[in-house]
Design a protein around this motif. Structure first.
Motif, PDB file in Angstrom:
ATOM      1  N   GLN A   1       0.823  -1.212   0.000  1.00  0.00           N
ATOM      2  CA  GLN A   1       0.000   0.000   0.000  1.00  0.00           C
ATOM      3  C   GLN A   1       0.855   1.259   0.000  1.00  0.00           C
ATOM      4  O   GLN A   1       0.555   2.220  -0.717  1.00  0.00           O
ATOM      5  CB  GLN A   1      -0.944  -0.006   1.195  1.00  0.00           C
ATOM      6  N   MET A   2       1.927   1.242   0.788  1.00  0.00           N
ATOM      7  CA  MET A   2       2.790   2.423   0.813  1.00  0.00           C
ATOM      8  C   MET A   2       3.523   2.597  -0.514  1.00  0.00           C
ATOM      9  O   MET A   2       3.643   3.708  -1.020  1.00  0.00           O
ATOM     10  CB  MET A   2       3.775   2.335   1.976  1.00  0.00           C
ATOM     11  N   ASN A   3       4.009   1.495  -1.095  1.00  0.00           N
ATOM     12  CA  ASN A   3       4.674   1.584  -2.396  1.00  0.00           C
ATOM     13  C   ASN A   3       3.715   2.058  -3.478  1.00  0.00           C
ATOM     14  O   ASN A   3       4.123   2.741  -4.424  1.00  0.00           O
ATOM     15  CB  ASN A   3       5.305   0.240  -2.777  1.00  0.00           C
ATOM     16  N   ALA A   4       2.447   1.722  -3.344  1.00  0.00           N
ATOM     17  CA  ALA A   4       1.448   2.132  -4.338  1.00  0.00           C
ATOM     18  C   ALA A   4       1.286   3.653  -4.394  1.00  0.00           C
ATOM     19  O   ALA A   4       0.961   4.198  -5.461  1.00  0.00           O
ATOM     20  CB  ALA A   4       0.104   1.466  -4.051  1.00  0.00           C
ATOM     21  N   ILE A   5       1.531   4.341  -3.301  1.00  0.00           N
ATOM     22  CA  ILE A   5       1.450   5.807  -3.316  1.00  0.00           C
ATOM     23  C   ILE A   5       2.460   6.351  -4.322  1.00  0.00           C
ATOM     24  O   ILE A   5       2.122   7.170  -5.178  1.00  0.00           O
ATOM     25  CB  ILE A   5       1.700   6.393  -1.907  1.00  0.00           C
ATOM     26  N   ARG A   6       3.693   5.869  -4.231  1.00  0.00           N
ATOM     27  CA  ARG A   6       4.755   6.302  -5.150  1.00  0.00           C
ATOM     28  C   ARG A   6       4.460   5.850  -6.578  1.00  0.00           C
ATOM     29  O   ARG A   6       4.536   6.629  -7.522  1.00  0.00           O
ATOM     30  CB  ARG A   6       6.092   5.730  -4.674  1.00  0.00           C
ATOM     31  N   THR A   7       4.118   4.577  -6.730  1.00  0.00           N
ATOM     32  CA  THR A   7       3.900   4.013  -8.058  1.00  0.00           C
ATOM     33  C   THR A   7       2.772   4.725  -8.786  1.00  0.00           C
ATOM     34  O   THR A   7       2.906   5.097  -9.960  1.00  0.00           O
ATOM     35  CB  THR A   7       3.591   2.506  -7.950  1.00  0.00           C
ATOM     36  N   ARG A   8       1.658   4.927  -8.125  1.00  0.00           N
ATOM     37  CA  ARG A   8       0.518   5.599  -8.768  1.00  0.00           C
ATOM     38  C   ARG A   8       0.881   7.008  -9.207  1.00  0.00           C
ATOM     39  O   ARG A   8       0.520   7.444 -10.307  1.00  0.00           O
ATOM     40  CB  ARG A   8      -0.680   5.628  -7.827  1.00  0.00           C
ATOM     41  N   LYS A   9       1.581   7.730  -8.362  1.00  0.00           N
ATOM     42  CA  LYS A   9       1.967   9.105  -8.692  1.00  0.00           C
ATOM     43  C   LYS A   9       2.911   9.128  -9.887  1.00  0.00           C
ATOM     44  O   LYS A   9       2.718   9.910 -10.831  1.00  0.00           O
ATOM     45  CB  LYS A   9       2.627   9.767  -7.473  1.00  0.00           C
ATOM     46  N   LEU A  10       3.922   8.266  -9.881  1.00  0.00           N
ATOM     47  CA  LEU A  10       4.910   8.303 -10.949  1.00  0.00           C
ATOM     48  C   LEU A  10       4.348   7.802 -12.278  1.00  0.00           C
ATOM     49  O   LEU A  10       4.675   8.350 -13.330  1.00  0.00           O
ATOM     50  CB  LEU A  10       6.159   7.519 -10.538  1.00  0.00           C
ATOM     51  N   ILE A  11       3.504   6.779 -12.251  1.00  0.00           N
ATOM     52  CA  ILE A  11       2.863   6.331 -13.491  1.00  0.00           C
ATOM     53  C   ILE A  11       1.918   7.409 -14.006  1.00  0.00           C
ATOM     54  O   ILE A  11       1.873   7.698 -15.203  1.00  0.00           O
ATOM     55  CB  ILE A  11       2.146   4.980 -13.304  1.00  0.00           C
ATOM     56  N   SER A  12       1.185   8.037 -13.112  1.00  0.00           N
ATOM     57  CA  SER A  12       0.268   9.106 -13.509  1.00  0.00           C
ATOM     58  C   SER A  12       0.999  10.252 -14.189  1.00  0.00           C
ATOM     59  O   SER A  12       0.516  10.822 -15.168  1.00  0.00           O
ATOM     60  CB  SER A  12      -0.480   9.616 -12.276  1.00  0.00           C
TER      61      SER A  12
END
Length: 149
Positions: free
Chosen positions: A63-74
């Motif tokens: 869940q914490m990694n998803a914060i970074r991943t979602r932002k960078l992919i976006s």
């Protein structure tokens, strides 16, 4: 035109460094997930507290990694997803699907022996490359319209 490129997937080889070095001189910026495996796995429990159950330990980290991943992919214009030889990268497949669902330009980097297993992922991509150099050539062509010599 500046391209923002997110480099997702396998973390056990130097493919990211090869692409970054090959793209020197191009108007490209690169982002990536946290590639320190221990930090990525343990970020949730390190920041939010220990878990007795491994499922919840991993869940907090994901869940914490998803914060970074979602932002960078976006924020990315192009998402490159590398599927390596040694490990099953389920997270890479998820990133590819997420990027495709967001309408991002998607380049898959994989070996021919993964073609059948990744056929649906490949079908969503704009390109399937075999080497980091091919990814660099795609980025160069995208930015300049020039073919390799």
């Amino acid at each position: 035109m500046t391209l923002k490129v997110y480099l997702s997937g396998e973390i056990h080889t130097d493919w990211r460094e090869q692409i970054i070095a090959g793209a020197a001189g191009l108007d490209v910026s690169f982002d990536a997930p946290v590639t320190d495996h221990g930090a990525s796995d343990d970020c949730g429990v390190t920041i939010l507290g220990a878990e007795d159950n491994k499922f919840w330990h991993d869940n907090k980290g994901a869940q914490m990694n998803a914060i970074r991943t979602r932002k960078l992919i976006s924020d990315a214009d192009v998402v490159v997803v590398r599927f390596g030889e040694k490990y099953k990268q389920w997270n890479a497949a998820f990133d590819a699907g997420y990027a495709a669902a967001m309408g991002k330009s998607l380049i898959i980097l994989q070996q021919p022996e993964h073609d059948h297993a990744l056929k649906e992922v490949d079908a969503a991509a704009q390109a399937v490359a075999r080497t980091p150099e091919q990814v660099v050539q795609i980025l160069r062509y995208t930015l300049t319209g020039e073919l390799p010599a």
